[in-house]
Design a protein around this motif. Structure first.
Motif, PDB file in Angstrom:
ATOM      1  N   CYS A 197      -7.002  41.515  11.552  1.00  0.00           N
ATOM      2  CA  CYS A 197      -6.625  41.960  10.717  1.00  0.00           C
ATOM      3  C   CYS A 197      -5.685  41.351   9.507  1.00  0.00           C
ATOM      4  O   CYS A 197      -5.079  41.306   9.438  1.00  0.00           O
ATOM      5  CB  CYS A 197      -6.313  44.041  10.320  1.00  0.00           C
ATOM      6  SG  CYS A 197      -6.961  44.670  11.552  1.00  0.00           S
ATOM      7  N   PHE A 207      -7.394  53.294  10.472  1.00  0.00           N
ATOM      8  CA  PHE A 207      -7.069  52.392   8.610  1.00  0.00           C
ATOM      9  C   PHE A 207      -6.560  53.370   8.615  1.00  0.00           C
ATOM     10  O   PHE A 207      -7.306  54.004   8.287  1.00  0.00           O
ATOM     11  CB  PHE A 207      -8.005  51.648   8.805  1.00  0.00           C
ATOM     12  CG  PHE A 207      -8.728  50.567   9.843  1.00  0.00           C
ATOM     13  CD1 PHE A 207      -8.422  49.646   9.879  1.00  0.00           C
ATOM     14  CD2 PHE A 207     -10.106  50.251  10.776  1.00  0.00           C
ATOM     15  CE1 PHE A 207      -9.497  47.919  11.152  1.00  0.00           C
ATOM     16  CE2 PHE A 207     -10.264  49.975  11.395  1.00  0.00           C
ATOM     17  CZ  PHE A 207     -10.213  48.475  11.229  1.00  0.00           C
ATOM     18  N   TYR A 265     -11.878  45.338   6.450  1.00  0.00           N
ATOM     19  CA  TYR A 265     -10.360  45.056   7.113  1.00  0.00           C
ATOM     20  C   TYR A 265     -10.310  43.950   7.892  1.00  0.00           C
ATOM     21  O   TYR A 265      -9.265  43.541   8.405  1.00  0.00           O
ATOM     22  CB  TYR A 265     -11.146  45.692   7.699  1.00  0.00           C
ATOM     23  CG  TYR A 265     -11.287  47.424   7.287  1.00  0.00           C
ATOM     24  CD1 TYR A 265     -10.166  48.006   6.898  1.00  0.00           C
ATOM     25  CD2 TYR A 265     -11.856  48.803   7.613  1.00  0.00           C
ATOM     26  CE1 TYR A 265     -10.127  48.985   6.002  1.00  0.00           C
ATOM     27  CE2 TYR A 265     -11.419  50.030   7.085  1.00  0.00           C
ATOM     28  CZ  TYR A 265     -10.733  50.372   6.173  1.00  0.00           C
ATOM     29  OH  TYR A 265     -10.304  51.473   5.913  1.00  0.00           O
TER      30      TYR A 265
END
Length: 476
Positions: free
Chosen positions: A191, A310, A372
């Motif tokens: 990420c 997230f 992401y």
């Protein structure tokens, strides 16, 4: 929020979106064990999701353990079997207990907060163990998970919550968390490079994934082998109390006729207020959005290291890679999409319409994965990014806890509902507890592990709904 909470709750809608898990529907999807609705039953369970199925299983197991003749149990489902939230979720068995621990400790005390956290982990482990023991083909996949935190203040609060859990239950698995720096999140979990780079940190812990639809279908079939009468496409439209010398019984009205039961159990989650008007504005529906997406061409060929969330402070997206050996292995299931919406997506509260979508939320989910994963996403799959999108209705309450137990001021009427979007983390153990209560075994052993904060009472009915606890800014 007051206006949204006052919106009358309907029955489940006809022709809902088809979830990824229900394609194709199982052979029992439209099953009616008997052609006509029985006139009476010992127990009527309303709802055929994970809660209703687990309650039926536990009641039937209790009969077997006591060497009693099985009770007559009829299960009513408004649509197809397991067509509500259970058959429409993302399949995430993940207890983000640290996200609510400080709230529960503040509102209910440390002992209760500890019980809730331990129940959530026990729930996850029990479901995967049950699927394994009974060889239910539901892609049960215990694994690790990571929460990627994008807000510095939230990251500081999360670390405080993790430490509070470690202090309250030293050495207990429910307090075992790994804390990752921003650089570690980028390196270990792919990420924050070339995309959404403002990672603050990460929290890792035990979790898993499964097809909850396949699990529940498996449980329902086992229950039917033991005598459960399943009646699909038979909505319960209203309840009527029948006064009796030996206690109240109940008349359950449906479009196909009326069934009388000594005991009625509502496993109706976000739809509960339709049958129990006293819960209008207390248990509030929330429409959730989920998508199944093909991974980008730069994503790891050996798969991601686990499941993800997230987290953006007041909202989050959750993500489950499909495990090796499953249908469409490598697909990414991601749900949420409320981040950045006005009032955190408040317009999705109060609706029971899972026949369609909110266009902005669906677009958020479509676009978030390349953001992401950044450079690690790459070009889209040749067949396109989205394989399927669908919606489902969850149930939320004012204090962040489900309602599990006897309905206040009613006899022989029970409920297990309002699972706050975390049914896969609470329903299984709550069903076990409710079955014990229904069978008169509300004893010290049950009180040892089952949180009293989950029990319905008049004080909880006086609380005001302000939105989902885990979607509010962190509380000190």
């Amino acid at each position: 929020m007051d206006k949204i909470a006052s919106e009358p709750v309907s029955l489940p809608r006809d022709n809902p979106t088809q979830s990824y898990w229900q394609d194709p529907p199982d052979e029992i999807a439209d099953l009616r064990t008997t052609a006509s609705l029985p006139d009476s039953a010992d127990v009527v369970i309303i709802g055929s999701g994970i809660t209703g199925a687990a309650i039926a299983w536990n009641l039937l197991q209790n009969d077997a353990d006591e060497k009693c003749p099985p009770r007559s149990i009829v299960m009513l489902e408004a649509r197809q079997a397991c067509s509500g939230a259970t058959g429409r979720n993302g399949g995430h068995t993940k207890a983000a207990s640290y996200r609510t621990y400080l709230h529960h400790a503040k509102e209910h005390g440390t002992d209760e907060a500890v019980k809730i956290a331990q129940l959530e982990l026990d729930n996850i482990r029990a479901m995967h163990a049950f699927a394994c023991e009974h060889a239910i083909d539901c892609d049960s996949h215990p694994c690790q998970t990571v929460d990627v935190i994008y807000d510095a203040a939230q990251w500081a609060e999360d670390q405080r919550a993790v430490q509070a859990m470690r202090d309250a239950m030293p050495g207990h698995p429910a307090a075992e968390y790994s804390l990752y720096t921003a650089d570690e999140v980028r390196d270990k979990f792919y990420c924050g490079k070339g995309g959404h780079e403002d990672v603050a940190g990460g929290v890792g812990y035990e979790a898993g994934s499964m097809s909850s639809y396949r699990l529940v279908v498996g449980v329902l079939k086992m229950c039917m082998e033991r005598g459960l009468n399943l009646q699909t496409n038979t909505p319960a439209t209203s309840l009527e109390k029948i006064d009796g010398n030996d206690g109240d019984s109940w008349r359950v009205n449906t479009p196909r006729g009326t069934i009388t039961a000594q005991k009625v159990i509502l496993a109706t989650n976000g739809y509960t207020a339709h049958l129990l008007p006293q819960f209008q504005g207390i248990i509030v529906p929330l429409r959730g959005h989920v998508t199944a997406q093909r991974p980008g061409q730069n994503m790891p060929t050996n798969g991601l290291p686990g499941t993800y969330s997230f987290v953006h402070g007041d909202a989050y997206d959750y993500m489950i890679p499909r495990p090796p050996g499953s249908r469409f292995a490598g697909d990414i299931i991601i749900g949420g999409g409320l981040h950045g919406l006005v009032d955190g997506g408040a317009t999705e509260y109060g609706t029971t319409d899972d026949t369609g979508f909110d266009g902005v939320i669906t677009e958020n989910l479509r676009e978030c994965l390349p953001d992401y994963f950044g450079d690690n996403w790459g070009k889209d799959h040749g067949e396109g990014r989205i394989r399927r999108a669908w919606t489902g209705i969850m149930g939320y309450g004012p204090d962040g806890c489900p309602f599990v137990g006897a309905v206040p001021d009613a006899e022989n009427l029970w409920m297990a509902a309002s699972f706050q979007g975390h049914g896969m983390v609470m329903c299984w153990m709550c069903a076990k507890a409710l079955a014990a209560m229904v069978d008169g075994r509300d004893d010290d052993e049950l009180k040892r592990w089952f949180p009293s904060a989950f029990r319905p009472n008049q004080d909880r009915l006086k609380q005001k709904f302000r939105g989902a606890v885990h979607m509010r800014p962190a509380e000190s």
